[in-house]
Structures are given as structure tokens and as C-alpha cells.
Design a protein around this motif. Sequence first.
Motif, mmCIF file in Angstrom:
data_model
loop_
_atom_site.group_PDB
_atom_site.id
_atom_site.type_symbol
_atom_site.label_atom_id
_atom_site.label_comp_id
_atom_site.label_asym_id
_atom_site.label_seq_id
_atom_site.Cartn_x
_atom_site.Cartn_y
_atom_site.Cartn_z
ATOM 1 N N HIS A 66 -51.214 -38.146 77.027
ATOM 2 C CA HIS A 66 -51.913 -37.513 76.121
ATOM 3 C C HIS A 66 -51.088 -36.005 76.220
ATOM 4 C CE1 HIS A 66 -54.364 -36.644 79.643
ATOM 5 N NE2 HIS A 66 -54.651 -35.705 79.283
ATOM 6 N N ALA A 67 -51.450 -35.083 75.504
ATOM 7 C CA ALA A 67 -51.080 -33.881 75.019
ATOM 8 C C ALA A 67 -51.596 -32.616 75.693
ATOM 9 C CB ALA A 67 -50.574 -33.609 73.903
ATOM 10 N N ASP A 92 -51.643 -37.188 68.906
ATOM 11 C CA ASP A 92 -51.951 -36.074 69.863
ATOM 12 C C ASP A 92 -51.013 -35.031 69.564
ATOM 13 O OD1 ASP A 92 -54.072 -36.870 71.340
ATOM 14 O OD2 ASP A 92 -52.906 -36.477 73.177
ATOM 15 N N GLN A 93 -50.595 -34.960 68.266
ATOM 16 C CA GLN A 93 -49.601 -33.733 67.775
ATOM 17 C C GLN A 93 -50.293 -32.504 67.736
ATOM 18 O OE1 GLN A 93 -46.559 -33.533 67.421
ATOM 19 N NE2 GLN A 93 -45.682 -35.357 66.656
ATOM 20 N N VAL A 94 -51.739 -32.570 67.262
ATOM 21 C CA VAL A 94 -52.494 -31.316 67.124
ATOM 22 C C VAL A 94 -52.600 -30.866 68.720
ATOM 23 C CG1 VAL A 94 -54.719 -32.758 67.570
ATOM 24 C CG2 VAL A 94 -54.681 -30.390 66.407
ATOM 25 N N LEU A 95 -52.569 -31.525 69.968
ATOM 26 C CA LEU A 95 -52.717 -30.640 70.901
ATOM 27 C C LEU A 95 -51.263 -30.455 71.515
ATOM 28 C CD1 LEU A 95 -55.368 -33.319 72.487
ATOM 29 C CD2 LEU A 95 -55.671 -30.878 72.211
ATOM 30 N N TRP A 96 -50.451 -31.289 71.195
ATOM 31 C CA TRP A 96 -48.858 -30.793 71.572
ATOM 32 C C TRP A 96 -48.558 -29.537 71.070
ATOM 33 C CZ3 TRP A 96 -44.946 -32.809 74.720
ATOM 34 C CH2 TRP A 96 -43.720 -32.432 74.514
ATOM 35 N N HIS A 130 -60.601 -39.382 75.280
ATOM 36 C CA HIS A 130 -60.225 -38.089 76.048
ATOM 37 C C HIS A 130 -59.557 -37.373 75.224
ATOM 38 C CE1 HIS A 130 -59.638 -35.377 79.403
ATOM 39 N NE2 HIS A 130 -58.590 -35.670 79.221
ATOM 40 N N ALA A 131 -58.594 -37.830 74.506
ATOM 41 C CA ALA A 131 -57.648 -37.390 73.295
ATOM 42 C C ALA A 131 -57.689 -38.107 72.374
ATOM 43 C CB ALA A 131 -56.410 -36.688 73.996
ATOM 44 N N PRO A 132 -57.149 -37.781 71.303
ATOM 45 C CA PRO A 132 -57.081 -38.839 70.023
ATOM 46 C C PRO A 132 -55.825 -39.874 70.188
ATOM 47 C CG PRO A 132 -56.671 -36.720 69.205
ATOM 48 C CD PRO A 132 -57.319 -36.491 70.704
ATOM 49 N N GLY A 133 -54.883 -39.185 70.948
ATOM 50 C CA GLY A 133 -53.453 -39.989 71.106
ATOM 51 C C GLY A 133 -53.507 -40.658 72.542
ATOM 52 N N ALA A 134 -54.594 -40.579 73.221
ATOM 53 C CA ALA A 134 -54.284 -40.795 74.814
ATOM 54 C C ALA A 134 -54.013 -42.559 74.775
ATOM 55 C CB ALA A 134 -55.762 -40.724 75.204
#
Length: 211
Positions: A66-67, A92-96, A130-134
Motif C-alpha cells: 500500500h502507499a 492507492d494513487q491518492v496516497l502515493w 487499511h488503504a483502498p489499494g492495499a
Amino acid sequence: MAGAPRIERLVTSGTFSLDGGTWDVDNNVWIVGDDDEVLVIDAAHDSDAVLEAVGDRRLSAVVCTHAHDDHVRAAPDVALATGARVLLHPDDQVLWKMVHPNRRPDGPLADGDELLVAGIGLRVLHTPGHAPGAVCLYAPDLGALFSGDTLFAGGPGATGRSYSDFGTIITSIGDRLLTLPGETVVHTGHGDTTTVEAEAPHLQEWAARGW
């Protein structure tokens, strides 16, 4: 001879920041492969330490479970030094972008993808919560699951911050992880390893307590 495929653990230390708070954390960096080729799961905090652990072996990819910043901070530098691609689930681009606004991942991870390293397959399991792209990575030939921050020894990953959801992580764990063979060793993003068998009986308890 390249030797038998194996799992190596590196612990790096730094901080995790989100929603205006910052915490000191120790992260597990998992290195999977043999004497010739490896894959890094979560290049956390310290690129020099990760590169030293990889050594002169070919790095096939830097995989991000995840990011969150503590898991991806060193990923671009490790990739630049080795020519490896950074792989991340697009959700998880938003977190990256919070961590690396001027550098995109090199490729996507998708549920059901298989990553190959040293003759070993690692299946990508999309496990949001935990994160959308986990994602988690399941290596049946090694009897191993790399769970990132989705599942720990004793409970699910945290869901009290932005872009996380408790109900979603409980569903991910129950449907995608605890259905794996009980003897599967769970290599976590922080702290000690566990097994599917050890964690499976507690799912309903976690859900009832709103862990």
C-alpha cells in the motif's frame, strides 16, 4: 547454483505521517528470491539499507503493499539504483501522490496477478480496508503470505485514518486471507509473524469489538 528460494527480513526505522500526525515506526521489508534474483516487498524508510540487503542480486520489482509513506518512502531511490519497477495497486494513487507527487509508480498491481521471482509465484490479493489499494502477496510454494498492514499477529490493520474502513478490512481478511491453508505463515508489515491458523478463530471477535 542460485540456491533455494527463501524469505529474508530487514527491519528499517522511520516515521509514518497522515492526517496531521507523525509516529515513529519500525517496518518489515521482505526480500524474496535466491542468490541471483530477488523481489522487495515494501521498500521502507532507508534505501541504502534495502540496497545493501539486495546486494549484487538482480532486483525484479519493488512491490508496494500500500502507499502509506512509511512503506513507500524509499521505493523510488531503490528503483533508480537498480532499474527495478515500482508496482502499486491503482486505488492507492491518492496516497502515493502525497509522498511522491512528481514520480508515478511504474506499473499496476491487480487482484489475481502473479509475480514471478526465482521460479516462485506470488499471487496478488486485493485486500482493501487499511488503504483502498492495499494488497497481500500469497506464495503457496513457500507457504507464505505477505500481509502488509492488512493483518497482524493479533488483529487487523488500523482503520482510524483517512482512506481506511473497518468493515472493509474485516471482509478482506475473512474472504481473502483466512481462507488460505492454516499453516500459511503470515509475514506482516510491522512486528512478528503469525499464521492463518492462529488468527482465523478471532475474526468474529474482532468484528464484534470494532477492533
